[in-house]
Scaffold this motif. Structure first.
Motif, PDB file in Angstrom:
ATOM      1  N   ASP A  46      11.334 -24.761  -5.184  1.00  0.00           N
ATOM      2  CA  ASP A  46       9.927 -24.429  -4.939  1.00  0.00           C
ATOM      3  C   ASP A  46       9.725 -23.101  -4.236  1.00  0.00           C
ATOM      4  OD1 ASP A  46       9.120 -26.780  -6.135  1.00  0.00           O
ATOM      5  OD2 ASP A  46       9.115 -27.901  -4.247  1.00  0.00           O
ATOM      6  N   ARG A  47      10.748 -22.244  -4.200  1.00  0.00           N
ATOM      7  CA  ARG A  47      10.531 -20.894  -3.684  1.00  0.00           C
ATOM      8  C   ARG A  47       9.668 -20.105  -4.671  1.00  0.00           C
ATOM      9  NH1 ARG A  47      16.411 -20.842  -2.626  1.00  0.00           N
ATOM     10  NH2 ARG A  47      16.800 -21.154  -0.416  1.00  0.00           N
ATOM     11  N   PRO A  48       8.853 -19.166  -4.183  1.00  0.00           N
ATOM     12  CA  PRO A  48       8.045 -18.356  -5.117  1.00  0.00           C
ATOM     13  C   PRO A  48       8.951 -17.403  -5.905  1.00  0.00           C
ATOM     14  CG  PRO A  48       7.772 -17.592  -2.849  1.00  0.00           C
ATOM     15  CD  PRO A  48       8.552 -18.865  -2.769  1.00  0.00           C
ATOM     16  N   ILE A  49       8.717 -17.324  -7.205  1.00  0.00           N
ATOM     17  CA  ILE A  49       9.461 -16.420  -8.088  1.00  0.00           C
ATOM     18  C   ILE A  49       8.484 -15.824  -9.078  1.00  0.00           C
ATOM     19  CG2 ILE A  49      11.657 -17.656  -7.902  1.00  0.00           C
ATOM     20  CD1 ILE A  49      10.997 -19.064 -10.502  1.00  0.00           C
ATOM     21  N   LEU A  55      14.255 -20.113 -12.233  1.00  0.00           N
ATOM     22  CA  LEU A  55      14.951 -20.383 -10.983  1.00  0.00           C
ATOM     23  C   LEU A  55      14.958 -19.159 -10.098  1.00  0.00           C
ATOM     24  CD1 LEU A  55      18.083 -22.244 -12.422  1.00  0.00           C
ATOM     25  CD2 LEU A  55      16.074 -23.308 -11.388  1.00  0.00           C
ATOM     26  N   CYS A  56      15.044 -19.392  -8.786  1.00  0.00           N
ATOM     27  CA  CYS A  56      15.203 -18.279  -7.861  1.00  0.00           C
ATOM     28  C   CYS A  56      16.646 -17.791  -7.903  1.00  0.00           C
ATOM     29  CB  CYS A  56      14.822 -18.702  -6.443  1.00  0.00           C
ATOM     30  SG  CYS A  56      15.951 -19.918  -5.725  1.00  0.00           S
ATOM     31  N   ALA A  57      16.938 -16.695  -7.233  1.00  0.00           N
ATOM     32  CA  ALA A  57      18.272 -16.097  -7.284  1.00  0.00           C
ATOM     33  C   ALA A  57      19.329 -17.057  -6.729  1.00  0.00           C
ATOM     34  CB  ALA A  57      18.282 -14.780  -6.510  1.00  0.00           C
ATOM     35  N   ASP A  58      19.009 -17.765  -5.628  1.00  0.00           N
ATOM     36  CA  ASP A  58      19.979 -18.693  -5.040  1.00  0.00           C
ATOM     37  C   ASP A  58      20.289 -19.850  -5.984  1.00  0.00           C
ATOM     38  OD1 ASP A  58      20.183 -17.174  -2.768  1.00  0.00           O
ATOM     39  OD2 ASP A  58      18.693 -18.347  -1.628  1.00  0.00           O
ATOM     40  N   CYS A  59      19.278 -20.418  -6.591  1.00  0.00           N
ATOM     41  CA  CYS A  59      19.499 -21.537  -7.509  1.00  0.00           C
ATOM     42  C   CYS A  59      20.214 -21.085  -8.783  1.00  0.00           C
ATOM     43  CB  CYS A  59      18.168 -22.207  -7.852  1.00  0.00           C
ATOM     44  SG  CYS A  59      17.404 -23.063  -6.440  1.00  0.00           S
TER      45      CYS A  59
END
Length: 249
Positions: A46-49, A55-59
């Motif tokens: 649920d991080r903003p992208i 997906l975000c960079a970490d995921c």
């Protein structure tokens, strides 16, 4: 002052509306353009992208690691036990000293619970691996009465039924002092003493009878409904069973 009877007004009638349109215009997330469609949420954390990503960079990095090393990210438990199924092995007997039927059943419960021949238990099982005859419905008992006759819940060894059950259990036991070629690969011991130890040899059997008061004649035993002042040897039958886990993947 002139009267304004118009039913319609155009944006020009209110002067410059650029500011209102810029700051108070409709915010539609499904709009094809505008500042409100440039971001969304990562489907994992649920991080903003940006809207073009899932997906975000970490995921994304964790997903690449999981795909590169699938074994390291495998579930810890491939199977989950959701229950246990009992399978009756056979009838066994506890031979215990007691002054009454009630005391005999109590001591037999402890003997079965502590018996040395208890099967291996599956991980997580904390229940019983036996139940006594007095706890079983008649439909469960009936198949085991073939070749044994009636199965009382507890009876003095010196009684007619007690001697009958004791002798049948003795004949069925796989004695360890028999020649090796006569012993089965997995011997079955039908008699357990007060401590739950199996009676495995002929000398154990003799010691069991000699260690307690057993009247010489069935006519001399104390009727179960009265009890006795001195402990007598009682025989208590029970079902011994193996526990198998019911597993789902």
């Amino acid at each position: 002052m002139p009267t304004d009877d118009r039913d319609y007004y155009s944006p020009e009638d209110f002067g410059d509306t650029y500011y209102e349109n810029e700051h108070y215009g409709p915010r539609t997330p499904d709009s094809d353009s505008g500042p409100y469609n440039t971001e969304t949420d990562c489907s994992e954390c649920d991080r903003p992208i940006t809207a073009s990503d899932d997906l975000c960079a970490d995921c994304e990095r964790e997903l690449e690691e999981a795909n590169a090393h699938p074994d390291a990210y495998a579930p810890v438990f491939d199977e989950l036990a959701i229950g246990y199924e009992p399978t009756v092995d056979d009838i066994a007997f506890a031979v215990v000293p007691a002054c009454s039927r009630y005391e005999a059943i109590i001591k037999a419960t402890h003997a079965f619970h502590d018996r040395e021949t208890i099967p291996d238990l599956p991980t997580g099982f904390d229940g019983r691996t036996f139940f006594l005859i007095h706890e079983a419905p008649e439909s469960d008992i009936r198949p085991f009465t073939v070749g044994r006759g009636a199965l009382p819940d507890a009876v003095p060894v010196a009684s007619e039924d007690g001697l009958r059950l004791l002798n049948k259990a003795r004949r069925r036991t796989d004695w360890l002092d028999n020649p090796l070629e006569d012993r089965p690969a997995a011997p079955w011991f039908y008699l357990n003493d007060e401590a739950g130890a199996p009676v495995t040899t002929a000398s154990d059997f003799v010691d069991l009878l000699d260690g307690y008061h057993v009247p010489d004649s069935p006519e001399e035993y104390t009727p179960p409904e009265y009890g006795s002042a001195e402990p007598e040897l009682w025989i208590v039958p029970g079902f011994a069973y193996t526990i198998t886990p019911i597993v789902t993947s």
